[in-house]
Structure formats: structure tokens, C-alpha cells
Design a protein around this motif. Structure first.
Motif, short mmCIF file in Angstrom:
data_model
loop_
_atom_site.label_atom_id
_atom_site.label_comp_id
_atom_site.label_asym_id
_atom_site.label_seq_id
_atom_site.Cartn_x
_atom_site.Cartn_y
_atom_site.Cartn_z
N SER A 52 -4.18 -4.13 11.32
CA SER A 52 -4.30 -3.87 9.88
C SER A 52 -3.38 -2.74 9.43
O SER A 52 -2.92 -2.73 8.29
CB SER A 52 -5.76 -3.57 9.51
OG SER A 52 -6.21 -2.37 10.11
N ARG A 54 -0.41 -2.41 10.29
CA ARG A 54 0.92 -3.01 10.15
C ARG A 54 0.94 -4.16 9.15
O ARG A 54 1.99 -4.80 8.96
CB ARG A 54 1.42 -3.45 11.53
CG ARG A 54 1.78 -2.26 12.40
CD ARG A 54 1.66 -2.49 13.89
NE ARG A 54 1.97 -1.23 14.59
CZ ARG A 54 1.11 -0.22 14.75
NH1 ARG A 54 -0.13 -0.32 14.29
NH2 ARG A 54 1.49 0.89 15.35
N THR A 56 0.68 -5.75 5.35
CA THR A 56 0.83 -5.51 3.92
C THR A 56 0.78 -6.87 3.22
O THR A 56 0.87 -7.92 3.86
CB THR A 56 2.18 -4.83 3.61
OG1 THR A 56 3.25 -5.60 4.20
CG2 THR A 56 2.22 -3.42 4.16
N LYS A 57 0.64 -6.83 1.93
CA LYS A 57 0.56 -8.09 1.19
C LYS A 57 1.82 -8.92 1.40
O LYS A 57 2.94 -8.45 1.18
CB LYS A 57 0.36 -7.82 -0.30
CG LYS A 57 0.16 -9.09 -1.11
CD LYS A 57 -0.11 -8.78 -2.57
CE LYS A 57 -0.33 -10.07 -3.35
NZ LYS A 57 -0.59 -9.80 -4.79
N ALA A 59 3.01 -9.97 4.25
CA ALA A 59 3.71 -9.67 5.51
C ALA A 59 3.35 -10.71 6.56
O ALA A 59 2.24 -11.23 6.59
CB ALA A 59 3.34 -8.28 6.00
N LYS A 100 -5.74 -7.16 3.89
CA LYS A 100 -4.54 -6.44 3.43
C LYS A 100 -3.52 -7.40 2.81
O LYS A 100 -2.46 -6.94 2.34
CB LYS A 100 -3.91 -5.71 4.61
CG LYS A 100 -4.77 -4.61 5.24
CD LYS A 100 -4.78 -3.35 4.41
CE LYS A 100 -3.47 -2.61 4.49
NZ LYS A 100 -3.26 -1.96 5.83
N GLY A 102 -2.03 -9.93 4.52
CA GLY A 102 -1.07 -10.37 5.51
C GLY A 102 -1.29 -11.80 5.98
O GLY A 102 -2.37 -12.36 5.83
N ASP A 317 4.24 1.54 9.16
CA ASP A 317 4.71 1.32 7.78
C ASP A 317 6.20 1.00 7.76
O ASP A 317 6.92 1.43 6.86
CB ASP A 317 4.40 2.54 6.92
CG ASP A 317 4.94 3.84 7.51
OD1 ASP A 317 5.45 3.82 8.66
OD2 ASP A 317 4.84 4.89 6.84
N ARG A 320 8.09 -0.12 4.53
CA ARG A 320 8.18 0.98 3.57
C ARG A 320 9.27 1.96 3.96
O ARG A 320 10.03 2.44 3.11
CB ARG A 320 6.83 1.69 3.48
CG ARG A 320 6.78 2.88 2.53
CD ARG A 320 6.98 2.47 1.10
NE ARG A 320 6.76 3.59 0.18
CZ ARG A 320 7.16 3.60 -1.07
NH1 ARG A 320 7.81 2.55 -1.58
NH2 ARG A 320 6.92 4.63 -1.85
#
Length: 359
Positions: A52, A54, A56-57, A59, A100, A102, A317, A320
Motif C-alpha cells: 500500500s 507503493r 497510488t491511484k 498505479a 489506494k 492501485g 513514493d 512522486r
């Protein structure tokens, strides 16, 4: 520019991509990374945080390699999915990634001859493509792994359907496919077509179970580990991707050869051109990429997505950081496979955290 080419005005790695029914928000992929922290071959609660972190929406995350049967294991503390307990243990991990936003894909595998009696039920010899022994290998902790084997031609052994993740990634049996390790004289040995037969039968079996739109395949034609290499890896790769075209799979994930030292620095060989040209679907590449190299291969259409292994281990991240062109945490190789539930696993700092600031 190829089919996957994008506008140079944007950072290519951070552009969206339509992968089958999945809408990816960027092209930075978490590849399958063995972490040896699934005690007793059962996924553990600490994996909830690891994955979780690692996610993201939009991903794309691929699980560590997951055994399909009690004969599939060859490394300590790697997860499986052949028992009810294992399936139930995966569910909260999948749920956390989905929460998240993903997309979570389970890589299924069978290690074949890269095993030992100690990992096998009833102490039997591992399954293999041949009677050839794998040379003993020194491990990161100073121990030496000794492999033993037995031959088996059952193509249905590795088939497994899965209903808890978004999709499956299948890793075909490399010892069958590569001429250095396959000395069979039956329909699974000899010619390139015969050596790839088992892999294609397994892929077809999984497709029949859950549908091609939920199946991806990972190929490593250039890999040379555990005495397993091919005399013509390009031909092997091209033959396989052409064979996969008829199924309409979700994607094909192909690893580059090892990096080479050239002109004073390490360089990626970029030898997937023929496979890219021959394959009709979405292509993921991996093998030593950094942000700049990743952006270039997406921009040039060489690949559609790029997987980052060690960088994603140390930088939960990572997308990012790419976006902000921020410095990356350094990874610690000595903790890649140690069984600690935190150290080298979930303790790498995020941008802006107090740990990051201290570093």
C-alpha cells in the motif's frame, strides 16, 4: 515514433495509459520483487503496508513471485496461493492496494529445478526440464544453495486460476525454453518450437481459466542465472511474443540483458527492438532504468510501461519523486532478502518525512 510514443511536452513516464480495461495514471510499474518475508509461504500482515505504501491511484503493481503448488518453492519465505490460508492472507493486501486506487497483479511461478529436496513435499526431488544439475550458488548471507531435481513433463501442473487480484502475470518455465538447460528428446525438447511448448500450454491453460484480458506474461530471454541461458535469446523472445499475439493478453513484460560498462558508465543494452516490433500488445520493459532512460523509451515508443525494481524498493513514493525530480533514497542490497518485517522493507522514508529530512 512507435505506437507507445507520447508528446515531448509532458514527462512521458507520468502520462496516462490504457492497459486493457485498466486506466493507468502513469507508466511507472512496481515489478515482481522477491522479498522473502512470507513466513511459512503465507503472506504476512506487514505486506499490507509494503504494497500500500507503493500504491497510488491508477498505479500498476505486480506482486512478488507466488508459488502455484507445494512443489513450486525454491527460496525461503516466499508466498504461495495454493491453499485457502494463503488466499485468505492475500485478501487484505489486495484490499489495501485497491483502497489506494492501485491495480494489483499476482505473478504466479514455479521455480522448477531451482529448488532442493528441503523445499519439496515429502523430500522429493524438484521438477525439472532435464537431469542437468544446477551449480551450487553462494547467497548474499554467505550460505551456499545446492539444487537437486527430477524430470517431469506434466504441462498442467502449473495452471492456477485466481479470483482475488485484478490479473495474473505468468512466468513461463525458463529451463524448458532455453537450450542450455533443456536436453529433452520428447515433444518438449530440441527445436525452439518444442522448447517453448510447455510455456505456451501453461499460458493457454491460464487464459482458458480466467480470460486473456486478465493475463500478462513475463519473459527473460537474456537471463543467464542458474546455468540457464539460450544461444539465441533474440530468436527465443521473438518466437514467444509472436506466439502470444493470438491470445490478446493484457501485456508482455520483458527484461533487458544485464547492463554493460561503456564509455565510462553503465548502459542498458536495449535489445528488445525486434520483440517490440513483433508483439502486437502492450509492452513493459525492465532492467536498470532510471527516470531519464525511462522517459526516453516511452517517448520513443520502445515500450509502453517501465518497471523499476531496486528504486521502488527504496522509494515507496517513486512516481512522486520522478515528478518533482527529487533525489532518491539509496537502496540497501543487504536487506533485499532478509526476513525482517520492517528493516529494508517498510522503513524507507517518503519525501517530506522526518526520516527523509535527517538523511
Amino acid at each position: 515514433m512507435g505506437a507507445g510514443a507520447v508528446s515531448v511536452e509532458k514527462m512521458p513516464l507520468l502520462t496516462s495509459y490504457k492497459l486493457g480495461k485498466f486506466n493507468l495514471s502513469h507508466r511507472v510499474v512496481l515489478p515482481p520483487l522477491t522479498r522473502c518475508r512470507s513466513y511459512g509461504n503465507v503472506p504476512q500482515p506487514h505486506a499490507i503496508l509494503y504494497y500500500s505504501q507503493r500504491a497510488t491511484k491508477g498505479a500498476l503493481l505486480i506482486t512478488e513471485a507466488t508459488g502455484v503448488s507445494d512443489t513450486a518453492q525454491g527460496y525461503p519465505n516466499t508466498p504461495g496461493i495454493w491453499t485457502k490460508e494463503q488466499v485468505e492472507a492475500w485478501k487484505p493486501i489486495v484490499e489495501a492496494v485497491h483502497k489506494k486506487g492501485g491495480i494489483f497483479i499476482c505473478q504466479i511461478w514455479h521455480v522448477g529445478r531451482v529448488s532442493h529436496y528441503d523445499y519439496q513435499p515429502n523430500g522429493q526431488a524438484p521438477i525439472s526440464s532435464s537431469e542437468k544439475q544446477v551449480s551450487p550458488k553462494s547467497q548474499h548471507d554467505g550460505t551456499v544453495s545446492v539444487y537437486s531435481l527430477r524430470a517431469d513433463s506434466a504441462s498442467t501442473r502449473f495452471r492456477r486460476s485466481l479470483a482475488i487480484s485484478d490479473s495474473l502475470q505468468e512466468t513461463p518455465s525458463k529451463p524448458f525454453m532455453k537450450d542450455s538447460a533443456n536436453d529433452r528428446t520428447d515433444e518438449y525438447g530440441g527445436s525452439l518450437e518444442n522448447r517453448c511448448r510447455l510455456a505456451i500450454e501453461v499460458i493457454e491453460g491460464v487464459v482458458d481459466e480466467i480470460g486473456a484480458e486478465r493475463v500478462g506474461v513475463r519473459l527473460s530471454p537474456f537471463a543467464t542465472e542458474v546455468d540457464c541461458w539460450d544461444s539465441n535469446p533474440e530468436a527465443l523472445g521473438v518466437y514467444m511474443v509472436r506466439s502470444l499475439n493470438k491470445y490478446g493478453l493484457l501485456y508482455c513484460h520483458i527484461t533487458e540483458p544485464r547492463m554493460v560498462y561503456e564509455a565510462g558508465k553503465m548502459k542498458i543494452p536495449h535489445r528488445l527492438h525486434a520483440m517490440r516490433k513483433a508483439y502486437n500488445g502492450s509492452l513493459i520493459t525492465a532492467g536498470g532504468y532510471d527516470r531519464d532512460e525511462g522517459n526516453k523509451v516511452i517517448e520513443d515508443g520502445y515500450a509502453d510501461l517501465v518497471a523499476f525494481g531496486r528504486f521502488f524498493v527504496a522509494n515507496p513514493d517513486l512516481p512522486r519523486r520522478f515528478e518533482l525530480k527529487a533525489p532518491l533514497n539509496k537502496y540497501d542490497r543487504t536487506t533485499f532478502y532478509t526476513p525482517h518485517p520492517v528493516v529494508g522493507y517498510t522503513d524507507y522514508p517518503f519525501l517530506g518525512s522526518s526520516e527523509y529530512e535527517r538523511n
